[in-house]
Design a protein around this motif. Structure first.
Motif, mmCIF file in Angstrom:
data_model
loop_
_atom_site.group_PDB
_atom_site.id
_atom_site.type_symbol
_atom_site.label_atom_id
_atom_site.label_comp_id
_atom_site.label_asym_id
_atom_site.label_seq_id
_atom_site.Cartn_x
_atom_site.Cartn_y
_atom_site.Cartn_z
ATOM 1 N N GLU A 55 0.774 -1.238 0.000
ATOM 2 C CA GLU A 55 0.000 0.000 0.000
ATOM 3 C C GLU A 55 0.810 1.296 0.000
ATOM 4 O O GLU A 55 0.235 2.365 -0.161
ATOM 5 N N TYR A 57 3.130 4.388 -1.170
ATOM 6 C CA TYR A 57 3.561 5.122 -2.354
ATOM 7 C C TYR A 57 5.051 5.420 -2.177
ATOM 8 O O TYR A 57 5.436 6.267 -1.370
ATOM 9 N N ARG A 103 -2.308 5.692 1.264
ATOM 10 C CA ARG A 103 -2.187 4.240 1.114
ATOM 11 C C ARG A 103 -2.852 3.817 -0.193
ATOM 12 O O ARG A 103 -3.983 4.231 -0.480
ATOM 13 N N TYR A 104 -2.175 2.975 -0.935
ATOM 14 C CA TYR A 104 -2.730 2.472 -2.187
ATOM 15 C C TYR A 104 -3.593 1.246 -1.874
ATOM 16 O O TYR A 104 -3.205 0.104 -2.087
ATOM 17 N N GLU A 105 -4.767 1.524 -1.319
ATOM 18 C CA GLU A 105 -5.683 0.457 -0.923
ATOM 19 C C GLU A 105 -6.662 0.136 -2.045
ATOM 20 O O GLU A 105 -6.854 0.927 -2.979
ATOM 21 N N SER A 112 -10.266 6.098 1.114
ATOM 22 C CA SER A 112 -9.657 6.887 0.056
ATOM 23 C C SER A 112 -8.148 6.706 0.132
ATOM 24 O O SER A 112 -7.592 6.487 1.217
ATOM 25 N N ARG A 113 -7.477 6.809 -1.005
ATOM 26 C CA ARG A 113 -6.031 6.594 -1.017
ATOM 27 C C ARG A 113 -5.264 7.768 -0.418
ATOM 28 O O ARG A 113 -4.132 7.606 0.007
ATOM 29 N N GLU A 114 -5.868 8.931 -0.413
ATOM 30 C CA GLU A 114 -5.389 10.020 0.425
ATOM 31 C C GLU A 114 -6.472 10.290 1.455
ATOM 32 O O GLU A 114 -7.630 10.494 1.095
#
Length: 282
Positions: A55, A57, A103-105, A112-114
């Motif tokens: 997850e 970046y 997190r790149y979920e 949300s990824r941010e």
């Protein structure tokens, strides 16, 4: 995600409220960089966690150093207090942070990824009262915001001494059911079987429901600490449930772990979580 003027006032109200609750409880704000050296999270959060494996970046800067956008705050706070010598101040040290994390979920409702996260950290006390204080702080935030439909769940995952026996029992249990685990958890079986209990895969969750429980393997000190925490929460009239399957998704936790869960019971219904991490600073 853009936050437009017709919604930004809501964010401002929430941010103002959490800051006020933290300040009233004696917590000072700490701010740290948006990105850190990747090794901080590999060492602090844990190389076998979903955050580190899937997850983060991560990128190389112009000097060839591996850097990562911050996926969580605790490791950043600990790095900061060590580098700035805050551990030499009077204890306990109480800090809070509020900011964006990344997190790149997998896309899902409520994730949300941010995302913006509020967190509080307390250093310098091994007392169960310290655990209870953080839980009461979180409960105070929910009360101040008028959030009622949350349930507090607590567990203890033990210390390094008693966790060895639990890890061995857990590995033996899952070894007999290895063919039913997802590919990720098959790898975790060798590196960190405790992480299997935190897997959101339905097949793994079905296997894990009859697995050994951490609270059955606690040493005397961990049992006493956990019983003390329950007594403090009861005396504070904070309702809670003991959930032996809460282990949290990060490797640094020891002893107390907790979550505030919304009404749906789904994975993304956990609206707050935390616990003790006695070994992280060292």
């Amino acid at each position: 995600m853009d936050i437009l003027p017709d919604k930004s006032y809501i964010w401002q109200y929430i941010e103002k409220t959490v800051r006020a609750v933290a300040a009233k409880s004696g917590y000072g704000e700490i701010r740290f960089p948006t990105f850190e050296v990747t090794e901080l999270f590999n060492r602090g959060v844990g190389g076998t966690t979903d955050i580190v494996q899937k997850e983060m970046y991560t990128f190389e800067d112009k000097d060839g150093r591996s850097m990562s956008l911050r996926p969580e705050g605790t490791a950043c706070v600990v790095r900061s207090i060590i580098e700035n010598g805050l551990c030499m101040q009077a204890m306990p040290l109480k800090l809070y942070y509020l900011g964006s994390f990344f997190r790149y979920e997998k896309p899902q409702a409520g994730r949300s990824r941010e995302f913006v996260q509020f967190g509080a950290e307390l250093f310098g006390s091994n007392s169960a009262f310290a655990d209870a204080e953080l839980i009461l702080l979180a409960s105070g935030v929910f009360k101040a915001l008028g959030v009622k439909s949350v349930t507090l769940k607590i567990n203890s995952i033990g210390c390094n001494e008693c966790r060895g026996d639990f890890r061995a029992a857990l590995k033996a249990y899952f070894e007999n059911k290895k063919d039913k685990l997802c590919d990720t958890c098959k790898g975790r079986l060798e590196t960190n079987p405790l992480r299997i209990l935190d897997c959101k895969c339905p097949e793994c969750a079905a296997v894990a429901k009859d697995a050994p429980k951490t609270i059955e393997y606690l040493c005397d000190d961990c049992k006493t600490h956990f019983e003390s925490l329950k007594a403090v929460l009861e005396a504070s009239e904070v309702r809670f449930e003991v959930d032996p399957f809460i282990v949290r998704g990060l490797d640094y936790y020891t002893g107390t772990v907790f979550e505030f869960v919304g009404g749906t019971g789904a994975a993304q219904s956990t609206v707050c979580g935390g616990g003790r991490y006695d070994m992280l600073v060292s």
